[in-house]
Design an enzyme around this catalytic site. Sequence first.
Site, PDB file in Angstrom:
ATOM      1  N   HIS A 106      -9.182  -1.502  -4.592  1.00 44.10           N
ATOM      2  CA  HIS A 106      -7.883  -2.145  -4.745  1.00 44.10           C
ATOM      3  C   HIS A 106      -8.023  -3.239  -5.800  1.00 44.10           C
ATOM      4  CE1 HIS A 106      -3.859  -3.259  -3.412  1.00 44.10           C
ATOM      5  NE2 HIS A 106      -4.236  -4.531  -3.431  1.00 44.10           N
TER       6      HIS A 106
ATOM      7  N   HIS B 273       2.849  -6.217  -6.481  1.00 44.41           N
ATOM      8  CA  HIS B 273       3.046  -6.810  -5.148  1.00 44.41           C
ATOM      9  C   HIS B 273       2.514  -8.233  -4.939  1.00 44.41           C
ATOM     10  CE1 HIS B 273      -0.854  -4.621  -4.349  1.00 44.41           C
ATOM     11  NE2 HIS B 273      -1.134  -5.783  -3.817  1.00 44.41           N
TER      12      HIS B 273
ATOM     13  N   ASP C  86      -1.157  -2.469   0.349  1.00 45.71           N
ATOM     14  CA  ASP C  86      -1.180  -3.941   0.433  1.00 45.71           C
ATOM     15  C   ASP C  86       0.176  -4.580   0.192  1.00 45.71           C
ATOM     16  OD1 ASP C  86      -2.436  -6.412   0.713  1.00 45.71           O
ATOM     17  OD2 ASP C  86      -2.769  -6.619  -1.442  1.00 45.71           O
TER      18      ASP C  86
ATOM     19  N   ASP D 159      -5.820  -5.878  -7.610  1.00 42.89           N
ATOM     20  CA  ASP D 159      -4.524  -6.528  -7.751  1.00 42.89           C
ATOM     21  C   ASP D 159      -4.271  -6.734  -9.237  1.00 42.89           C
ATOM     22  OD1 ASP D 159      -3.561  -6.719  -5.115  1.00 42.89           O
ATOM     23  OD2 ASP D 159      -5.051  -8.257  -4.685  1.00 42.89           O
TER      24      ASP D 159
HETATM   25 ZN   LIG Z   1      -3.067  -6.311  -3.283  1.00 40.03          ZN
END
Ligand SMILES: [Zn+2]
Length: 1086
Positions: free
Chosen positions: A291, A619, A403, A293
């Site tokens: 993951h 997000h 997420d 971000d």
């Molecule tokens: Zn995230």
Amino acid sequence: MGGETKPTMPSLSHYPKLAAGPKGKQITNIYRDRLRQFTDGGQYYAQGLMDKIVEAKASGDDHVKLQVYSPKGQSRPSFKEATSNKFQSTHVGESFGPSWSTHWFKVQIAVPSQLRKHEHIEFHWDSNSEAMIWTEKGDVVHGLTGGGERTEWILPKNMLDGEEHTFYVEMACNNMFGNAPGDVIQPPNPNRYFQLSKAEIVAINLEARALYFDFWIIGDAAREFPEDGWESHEALQLCNEIMDAFIAGDGSKESIVQCRELARKYIGNVDSEKVYDGDEEAIVNGVGHCHIDTCWLWPWAETKRKVARSWSSQCDLMDRYPELRFCCSQAQQYKWLKEYYPSLFDRVKEKVKKGTFQPIGGSWVEHDTNMPSGESLVRQFLYGQRFFESHFGERCKTFWLPDTFGYSTQLPQLCRLAGMEWFFTQKLSWNNINNFPHTTFNWVALDGSQVICHMAPAETYTAEAHFGDVKRSVSQHKSLDQDRTSLLIFGKGDGGGGPTFEHIEKLRRCRGLSDKTGLLPRVKMGGSVDDFFAGLEKKIEAGTDLVTWYGELYFELHRGTYTTQANNKRNNRKSEILLHDIEYVATLASIKEGKKSDYKYPKKEIDEMWEAVLLCQFHDCLPGSSIEMCYDDTDKLYKEVFETGERVLADALSALGFDDSRADGQLVGLNTLPWPRSEMVELPKTAGLPRYGIAAGDLGLVHVSPLTAAGVSTASVKELGNEAFELSNSSLVVGISQGTITSIYDVVAQREIVPKGSKANQLVVFDDKPLYWQAWDVEVFHLDSRKELYPTKSSVTERGPHRVAVVTETKVSEDSWVRTTISLSAASENVPSMVEMEAEVEWREKMKFLKVEFPVDVINTEASYETQFGIVKRPTHYNTTWDMAKFEVCCHKWADLSESNYGVSILNDSKYGFATCGNLMRLSLLRAPKAPDAHADMGRHHIRYAILPHSGPLSSATVRAAFNFNNPLKLYSHPSPLTVAPLLSAFHISGPDAASLVIDTVKRGEDDEDVSRGGLPPRKGRSIVVRLYDALGGKCKARLNWGGLKVRKASRCNVLEDDLEECEIGDKGMDIVVRAFEVVSFRLQL
Ligand SMILES: [Zn+2]
């Protein structure tokens, strides 16, 4: 008889007659605690296993020669730029900084002969920060993360010849979670320095390392299996035996081999991927993931490098571990890789072809789903899927959002329209009030569309692949009545990274343990997330009946994200509206008949603008949970979007003949919305024109008549003394006292809207200190700190006759204030009147929440909120904990509380946070969290909102008023408006149910030959995509009209613009049927 005896046989048993001595019952916890001694880094390190893993090392100038080049400031030069500079000698122990700076190291190694005799040689680098290894030629080969996270790179064979070899390390002065000063969400420390603590060549004893993992997993079995089963006891005995054997053999190589032999009694042979060969059913599906971000505690610029670091390491791991399957989402990150690291992109492409690297998700980024408009969600999929299809030959089948902070109700429908039937997430495991009851279920949208949803029972997308993660995949599985399979998503994440070799080694042992000893759920590798879902689908076909969840997956946490970073959210709304207008006008301009025009649909600019807007919907970005640097970046990007947008819009208008510079032009209003409008507009400040005009008319071009004082309809204001005022038009009489609205009387319905003694437009502040996640959360107890704000003065600023206004100044504190203008315009025919508010706010608070309240004389246990392509209803009471959890919710352009025959809507132009508690409606305006951005929302804000009372229940009047409120009519000049009027009003809906339908998007077909930018095969001719939806929740029969356009063929299509079925077309239009809350797209071939 008697005296006869049988001869006694001598006993053959070896069981000694006499006890050898006392032996006590083993005290379980002491023997269990002892296990730590073997692998712990503490006082027995030198006596334990860890000391045996590294067999030999070489470092220092003779073996690892280091030189450094430090670019200025926070620049991140390319390999070519960086390596063309002069490097200076440096050494281990030196520190590098400050935060966010970059340092390039030229590393020259020569592996000494005493190391070369060992079987396995690695290069270890620990700069206590993130770093990346480049070959001398400029290819990325591996990512590194300091602090022991990922510090090894296996030296390629050609570097083991004793000669000198060169490679580069690009060191970034941040770690996996940016530059947080300890507490991860605090704003970054700008002045961190990172010490290079390791740069060495290391020979590894692979058997010792393998024993470490054996012992870890068997030790976990001793610790975590239940004490009332034999498995935990046997594991404990075996671990102690292993330690004893190691001690007896003095930790020799031979004793380590012997220890591993002992371990095999419990876990079998786990030295290769063959451990997964057994044909018994494995129910836990291990898939590697990383993951990243796209921005969060670091800016985009760092994410680009995180992608390269993470994915290069994964390619390397795939070569070493054939069972590893790695999935990664976010087309944007693939696009960055292609742009900045082309050779690594090619390597990824190869792995994708082999099936080991698996693109997933189908969206442009892992976006927020609460706040983007419906069309934005469509474009996340359109841009995402098109990228994946054009670069990897295939679209994604699984929507992937582990997420994101809650999941809006129309996602299942949009997923299905984007070719995805499956959805993976897990974020609801963070709910801090109610426990979401399902693991695997059918998730159903407003229109009834469904997807199979799975939420990993290990409750993480960054599992460390522990024994416990595998165990929890069953013990926390909430859908075992229907199905026992699950996904285990492992690999370092959030800040990137992905699986490490440790994760894969541990999983091999977990599987070995399941096969050899049992009890632990059997894990398998080598499959994909899609394989897992396909398996579920097969079971559904065969009769497995999954439970259902209808409507939004409301996230019971992070409710502050509907409000934090107001400016960013406002830019999101404004750019969505701008893009709508651009596509509408540019589409019409590009198909304009008549004399040959050289106007070309600005696809490149539109793509760039959309990609920017979609990126900002990431997000942690749109929700407001990133650091300040990220919002500096988005401010710049939005500025570009607006500049490009205005230019592109002007070009399209000019292609349609609009020309503000000509003296003979006629002033017209441009209505880009699909219904008639009539509203007051401010006229350009040209000599002879009054201040206001009425723009009224049907679609497209709207006639503008200047309003003279003698106009029929008026608005007036009375000053009642003591800061009290009365505003009125022919529909409403509004009482204002001390800046708040004490009465709104609907003249036609003869109904008072504000309950007696209540105050609407009341500004309130709350103390806002959530339990931990400042920018993210507003916690339920903030409501207890409600404080009303009182105005310092009010005065009339406009006295009619067409518009009246009262301005009120309110002090929040010494540093913050609000100046609110309450205005009422003369009522227009057939248009409901509303009371408009325009607030200018100077906001300099600490951990405070500013809201505005509207108590209304309306009773309903449910309120309605606009969501993407529809309405979501939520309770106005706190009956159950599920109801109460929704004490702050997300709305789009409006929220509404209605009875059967009357109601009140609150409209807004840039806000997303709302609450309705009983009859109190409350719009959230501004927050003041101090982490992770210490300056979030500080400064000046402009906010518009309105109170719209309406006769009858919630209807298209609210839907349309909110669209209008967000998209005020703009005035342009055209020398001969009649020539383009038919074209600009071509698209509209008629028929009995027309009022419920909204034409939301008019655009050109992505692959039209005059529009296509390559990537996917162009299609012949020109086409227009028209997307509409039912906004109120009822099946609609209507006619889609296209005026004089020469439509040859029309097809219903999905949001990816695949034709689904051909429609029967008539002259100038066709009949359509739209299900309740259905989103329908048509491709009209010209
Ligand atoms: Zn995230």
